[in-house]
Design an enzyme around this catalytic site. Structure first.
Site, PDB file in Angstrom:
ATOM      1  NE  ARG A  28      -3.306   1.007  -0.758  1.00 29.31           N
ATOM      2  CZ  ARG A  28      -3.252   1.078  -1.910  1.00 29.31           C
ATOM      3  NH1 ARG A  28      -3.041   2.014  -2.534  1.00 29.31           N
ATOM      4  NH2 ARG A  28      -4.402   0.158  -2.593  1.00 29.31           N
ATOM      5  CE  LYS A  48      -1.498  28.666  -4.238  1.00 29.47           C
ATOM      6  NZ  LYS A  48      -2.378  29.206  -4.911  1.00 29.47           N
ATOM      7  CE  LYS A  64       2.760  35.257  -2.057  1.00 30.20           C
ATOM      8  NZ  LYS A  64       2.528  34.757  -3.371  1.00 30.20           N
ATOM      9  CD  GLU A 109       1.419  38.292  -5.187  1.00 30.36           C
ATOM     10  OE1 GLU A 109       1.423  37.068  -5.209  1.00 30.36           O
ATOM     11  OE2 GLU A 109       0.971  39.010  -4.054  1.00 30.36           O
ATOM     12  CG  ASP A 145      -1.348  37.568  -7.927  1.00 28.69           C
ATOM     13  OD1 ASP A 145      -1.620  36.348  -8.470  1.00 28.69           O
ATOM     14  OD2 ASP A 145      -2.053  38.064  -7.019  1.00 28.69           O
TER      15      ASP A 145
END
Length: 274
Positions: free
Chosen positions: A95, A130, A162, A192, A213
């Protein structure tokens, strides 16, 4: 890599715990067997080495024979690999090995479907941070197998200023200036931005890469025209497979998509013991 080894060890411990009460009460520790892993749907294969390591942790003498290579297209019903060794190791590792293969092949398959949309384009398709916690090294490997490229690995190997950095610092200019004074001249600084005013500020601050963005196609074209090669341009935010070709035609250098990893479904593979 140590991080991959630790992940495999953790996954095996999670599944086996103090022991496999089914296998250990049916087979003697010396019993030998053979198995094969089969694709139950078309896929791009990824994760062979981690599957091999999984079985080898349980039986160092296991014979692991791949029938394809990572990056190969495998059709439904085809055998992916053969494995032979102690039955305890084959059944205890089944598994966990499948989970790694299914997840990584899922990402590689998803990425390939995106990369195919950009054939003939000069823009690079890149991933994001992510990723599944603990799986980043493997998932970013699967992205490369699928035909795309990696963005920064973590917070430590690339500067990306950011919106929250900008808000807390009081603007793009001050944020870039502070970073520039503290990092090596060899490190690129990415900023960004959300609109053309942000593009101007980033250019004035001397950003090396400007991330556009959540901009529409017309605004991206305008931004690329404004930048005129003075910085690399990256398109990001709600990037869909259907939009890739049009985004690449804007002249942007990079297109980043979190969907390459966070939205990939696991492929279906199974193991059969002889």
């Amino acid at each position: 890599m140590d991080s991959v080894k630790k992940l495999i060890e953790m996954a095996l411990t999670e599944d086996i715990g103090p022991g496999d009460i089914t296998t250990e009460n049916i087979f003697s520790p010396e019993a030998l067997g053979k198995g094969e892993i089969i694709a139950k749907e078309p896929l791009i294969l990824a994760g062979l080495d981690v599957a091999r390591q999984t079985f080898e942790m349980l039986d160092p003498a296991v014979e692991f024979t791949p029938l394809f290579a990572d990056g190969d297209r495998v059709e439904r019903g085809q055998r992916v690999l053969k494995v032979a060794g102690r039955v305890h190791a084959l059944l205890k590792g089944e598994r966990t090995a499948l989970n790694f293969l299914q997840r990584l092949s899922g990402i590689a398959t998803q990425v390939r479907s995106y990369a195919d949309c950009m054939k003939g384009k000069t823009a690079r398709l890149v991933d994001t941070r992510k990723t599944t916690p603990g799986w980043r090294t493997l998932e970013k490997y699967a992205v490369r197998v699928g035909g795309a490229y990696n963005h920064r690995t973590g917070l430590y190997d690339g500067v990306l200023i950011k919106d929250n950095h900008i808000a807390a610092c009081g603007g793009i200019g001050p944020a870039v200036e502070r970073v520039r004074d503290r990092v090596s001249h060899l490190v690129k600084i990415e900023v960004e931005v959300e609109d053309l005013n942000g593009v101007r500020e980033a250019l004035d601050a001397g950003a090396d890469v400007i991330m556009l963005d959540n901009m529409g196609i017309p605004e991206i074209r305008a931004a690329v025209g404004m930048i005129q090669g003075r910085a690399l341009t990256e398109v990001s935010g709600n990037v869909t497979r259907e939009a890739l070709a049009d985004l690449a035609d804007t002249g942007a250098d990079l297109i980043s998509s979190g969907a390459l990893t966070h939205s990939a479904r696991s492929m279906d593979l199974s193991m059969r013991i002889a």
